[in-house]
Motif scaffolding. Structure first.
Motif, PDB file in Angstrom:
ATOM      1  N   UNK A  32      82.779 120.346  12.105  1.00 17.58           N
ATOM      2  CA  UNK A  32      82.695 121.735  11.676  1.00 17.58           C
ATOM      3  C   UNK A  32      83.017 121.851  10.206  1.00 17.58           C
ATOM      4  N   UNK A  33      82.330 122.761   9.527  1.00 17.90           N
ATOM      5  CA  UNK A  33      82.714 123.149   8.168  1.00 17.90           C
ATOM      6  C   UNK A  33      82.878 124.663   8.113  1.00 17.90           C
ATOM      7  N   UNK A  34      83.018 125.270   9.300  1.00 15.68           N
ATOM      8  CA  UNK A  34      83.159 126.726   9.406  1.00 15.68           C
ATOM      9  C   UNK A  34      83.824 127.041  10.740  1.00 15.68           C
ATOM     10  N   UNK A  35      83.843 128.305  11.094  1.00 16.84           N
ATOM     11  CA  UNK A  35      84.475 128.696  12.344  1.00 16.84           C
ATOM     12  C   UNK A  35      83.642 128.428  13.575  1.00 16.84           C
ATOM     13  N   UNK A  36      82.317 128.233  13.426  1.00 18.67           N
ATOM     14  CA  UNK A  36      81.457 128.058  14.596  1.00 18.67           C
ATOM     15  C   UNK A  36      81.864 126.821  15.395  1.00 18.67           C
ATOM     16  N   UNK A  37      81.951 125.682  14.732  1.00 19.12           N
ATOM     17  CA  UNK A  37      82.306 124.460  15.435  1.00 19.12           C
ATOM     18  C   UNK A  37      83.690 124.543  16.058  1.00 19.12           C
ATOM     19  N   UNK A  38      84.620 125.241  15.384  1.00 19.77           N
ATOM     20  CA  UNK A  38      85.967 125.401  15.929  1.00 19.77           C
ATOM     21  C   UNK A  38      85.932 126.185  17.231  1.00 19.77           C
ATOM     22  N   UNK A  39      85.112 127.223  17.260  1.00 16.21           N
ATOM     23  CA  UNK A  39      85.021 128.046  18.471  1.00 16.21           C
ATOM     24  C   UNK A  39      84.443 127.248  19.637  1.00 16.21           C
ATOM     25  N   UNK A  40      83.357 126.501  19.385  1.00 17.06           N
ATOM     26  CA  UNK A  40      82.726 125.730  20.456  1.00 17.06           C
ATOM     27  C   UNK A  40      83.659 124.615  20.931  1.00 17.06           C
ATOM     28  N   UNK A  41      84.331 123.948  19.992  1.00 14.77           N
ATOM     29  CA  UNK A  41      85.266 122.881  20.365  1.00 14.77           C
ATOM     30  C   UNK A  41      86.382 123.419  21.247  1.00 14.77           C
ATOM     31  N   UNK A  42      86.887 124.597  20.914  1.00 14.40           N
ATOM     32  CA  UNK A  42      87.965 125.194  21.703  1.00 14.40           C
ATOM     33  C   UNK A  42      87.486 125.573  23.095  1.00 14.40           C
TER      34      UNK A  42
END
Length: 343
Positions: A174-184
């Protein structure tokens, strides 16, 4: 954030310096993996890039399979597989096979960027071009674990090789919030690409979002954040600055769509920059942490603190492979003792 010592890992782009070959670059990559293992780095990951003469990392799985035969303890992984470029079943099978070659020490990092230009991405993706990333991820998890939702059209498909414990832990890049949300939401590890987006506040916001909404999974009982940073380290600041010059020229060429090997220091020093070109090259080069061991260690520990990272992953794109290996040792020797000093 994890207690000290802070784990350090390596991200290899497998640079191909001018005057060398891909074969030599790959041999140097394997030597780098061995040195990282010897020094106590936790992971050796390989990035996926396409249509770039400067890098020989178009198929991370091939590099990692070779590294599995040259190492015994370091974790091996993709940093990452650009999932939209691949069929999820092929990814599941490839990394299950790698796990059979290196049992218990494989990671599968996944990204949704193409790792290349738009034209090459279209050539790579074919039928995957319009498939949403989250649907591809769900398919990969189903194929990898053999656990399918009710009514899944591929239920019963066995990703080879068969066997328990072969599907590796997943990390979402991730380089933004999108990847963080999906990972969580899916209970995976989070790898933030600070070397691409060197905004510490954004990295911290992504890590906080991820931790606050993390759903435990079989692979990750608790959230884990890895932050990747570019580093050029040498015994003196002057030498580190010199060794970082090729990065500026490589980035400048990329902005212009030029395909060329990774520049040497001599090429970068001789290049006739215009003031505008130098501003672009130097600005992009400055996304990397450059300096002597003490300065690099100070910045890395501040980055870990500022992003609440559990682990740092370092990419060191220095043209000379011996100096790249030397940098691994300099950083490890500087970072670990620095953590023991009182604040």
């Amino acid at each position: 954030m994890t207690s000290s010592p802070l784990p350090l890992s390596v991200l290899d782009l497998v640079p191909v310096p001018s005057g060398t070959s891909a074969a030599q670059a790959l041999e140097d990559a394997l030597a780098l993996a061995q040195e990282a293992e010897r020094l106590g780095y936790l992971r050796y990951w390989v990035a996926e890039h396409h249509n770039m003469a400067a890098l020989a990392s178009s198929v991370p799985l091939a590099v990692l399979a070779a590294a599995s035969q040259r190492t015994t303890t370091i974790r091996l992984g993709s940093g990452g597989v650009m999932l939209p470029n691949h069929a999820p079943l092929a990814v599941a099978e490839g990394y299950r096979l790698l796990s059979a070659l290196a049992p218990g020490r494989v990671d599968l990092g996944l990204g949704r960027a193409p790792g290349t230009d738009g034209r090459t991405a279209r050539a790579l993706r074919g039928a995957n071009a319009e498939e949403p990333f989250e649907r591809q991820l769900a398919e990969l998890l189903a194929f990898g674990t053999g656990t399918y939702p009710a009514g899944h059209p591929f239920a019963g498909t066995v990703a080879a090789p068969a066997g328990e414990g072969l599907f590796p832990p997943l990390w979402l890049l991730s380089s933004s919030g999108y990847g963080a949300r999906v990972a969580a939401q899916t209970g995976q590890g989070l790898a933030f690409a600070w070397h691409i987006n060197p905004d510490t506040a954004q990295a911290r916001a992504a890590a906080d979002l991820y931790r606050a909404s993390f759903v435990p999974s079989a692979a990750f009982a608790a959230p884990r954040v890895l932050v990747a940073a570019g580093v050029v380290c040498a015994p003196t600041t002057a030498e580190a600055e010199e060794l970082s010059l090729p990065l500026g020229l490589m980035f400048l060429r990329l902005t212009r769509g030029e395909i060329a090997p990774f520049p040497t220091v001599e090429e970068a020093q001789a290049y006739p920059y215009t003031p505008q070109e130098w501003a672009v090259a130097d600005g992009l080069r400055r996304r990397t942490i450059i300096g002597d061991p003490a300065a690099v260690a100070t910045r890395l520990l501040a980055l870990a603190e500022g992003t609440a990272a559990d682990e740092l992953m370092l990419t060191m794109n220095i043209p000379d492979p011996a100096l790249r290996r030397r940098a691994l040792g300099l950083v490890m020797e500087a970072v670990q003792p620095a953590q023991q000093q009182p604040a």
